[in-house]
Design a protein around this motif. Sequence first.
Motif: not given
Length: 100
Positions: A49, A62-63
Amino acid sequence: MLPTEDLKLGNPRLLEVDNRLILPHRNLIRILVTSTDVLHSWSVPSLAVKMDAVPGRLNQISFLLSRTGVFYGQCSEICGANHSFMPIVVEAVPFKIFEK
């Protein structure tokens, strides 16, 4: 960032924080990132990220946290005195613990 004298045995120097970001694992996480002063770069390499925080803009990433644990990162921009050493700690916990 925790001062060196406040570190407990096993805590990484220059990476531990006062308040961790605690998130539930096995859930889609959406983070909104912005800045009020200078460019920052919210980066947690072990989660793959990295997102830039730009003054006047709202960015999102988003993850999915697929496992529990503690993940360390830092601001990866040299955006001012000591800004490149701002640590980020994400702690992924089971949802039942997160609800409490």
